[in-house]
Design a protein around this motif. Sequence first.
Motif: not given
Length: 575
Positions: A210-212, A397-403
């Motif tokens: 997945s590349g996590l 890859p994948g989603p990311k959360l930003f504050c």
Amino acid sequence: MEPSLDLSPIRSFLSEIAPQGRSALLPALHAAQDFYGYIPEPVALEIAQALQIPAADVFGVIEFYAMFHTHPVGKVIIHVCNDPACALAGADTVFKQLSRRAEYALETGEPISVTVEQSPCLGLCDHAPALLVQNFPATSAPEITWQELTTKTGRRPQTHVDGDLRLLTARCGKGHTTTLKAYQASGGYSALRKALTMTPEALIEEIKASGLVGRGGAAFPTGLKWESAARAEGTPKYVVCNADEAEPGTFKDRVLMEDDPHQVLEGMIIAAYAIGANKGYFYIRGEYLHAYHTISHALEEARTAGLLGSQILGSNFSFDIEIRRGAGAYVCGEETALFESIEGKRGFPRIKPPFPTTHGLFGKPTVINNVETLANVPLIIQWGAKEYRKLGTEKSPGPKLFCLSGDVQRPGLYEVPFGVSLRHLIFELGGGMRGESPFQAALVGGAAGTFATPEHLDTPLSFEGLRAAGLTLGSGVITVFDAQRDLRDVLYRLARFFADESCGKCYPCQIGTQRQYEIMERILNGQTRPGDAERLQDVGWTMTDASLCGLGQTAASAILSALKYWPHLFQPVSS
């Protein structure tokens, strides 16, 4: 000594946890402070005797953590955040007003005594200026009344959650905590059921494919970490969730825990199955009392449903989780310092190698991942690595959360695929600048981050994109400053934060953060000396190269970045 002190409440509690020995020290100290309002010396000695710990060690741990008190304090404790985002919103004024009001209450004999303290980031940056009342978040400071504060009825603020995606945050931002029933109704724990049909080796390969990588800032490949712990000799093995989120500007893990706790727990259980662990610890920062209670309740729900404990879901796999609450020490976000804290010691980082995957918690093979990382795991197992990699970029890859916080119209938590631009996040999702003053800069990566200028607005928010621009992703913090803001004040606050939070174990960090703070204080007060810029660079690179852990290694990042872009800020004013 206090001869009239009733020790029966703490003795009853200690009799229950004494078999755990030293690792029960943090729970014992929290219980003592809850019972008495502080930790009196006879109580500390009682704890030392019950847990068979030298008294000096117990007092050393108490003194290490900012949230423990050894002398009486007010019946109500109000913490006022003083990080850069809250400072922009007038936190210093709020602190002074509340302090004066508390003094007035004492002078006039009001029935409830109040202690007002300044604190580093409280994880409520989108509600600046932020407050904690008895360690529970209150509504924004300008709106809350004295009666609400002193009667502890302050309303918990709701974080604005938005973005291009709603995968990790599908249930977040709705003002309530997802129950186990609701989580399962929307497919929750189906990834765990699928994982239990796979071999641990196949599961690890899926995470690798997945590349996590870690979402806490270090960005270490998650699958490789799991593989190393799985192959390591020694038992038992442990999985630890690092929820000691304390980077100024960060609040994503708090939102995930408070609104969707089972998603994080599911990822943690899958990790345990993959590496062969039967025991886990969930370590939550002390200021996150609401998240602590939320996770505690979710753990009970999971145990009752057979998702934790012996023979999970009818399999041969058994795993359970203990929860631990920190007590106000930023350094405990460093993985080995966190282990020391769980073990009942002061949170000093360890020298590496050896690494946690072979010699971690209690000296045994350990996987430690942060909240956001674990929240990705069910998604990967449910979708498969190939489908997961369709999000983001090839190398990120994948989603990311930003504050997102500071001088923006819509501060909050934003979920996007890796690779969108900084401009998209600030101006399209965040609504752009709050006032008429234009964009000056954004601190990307938190206190340990670097500054982005207007020339960086089209930079892709990915590991490779930010690296090419000389920026750091960190844990996903973006604090925005308009052109009217004095960045010297921002840098001064960051320098003060690191000087306060340095554990003091290694001299480069202990002395370097103090010198950095002293120089920035001079610069902020208009007392810059010739050569101060050079001194900051010398101190900064020394800390970066010679400090023991990530705190000292990154304590100068923002200042070194500012020196690059705005050298005039650090020069003496010509007469």
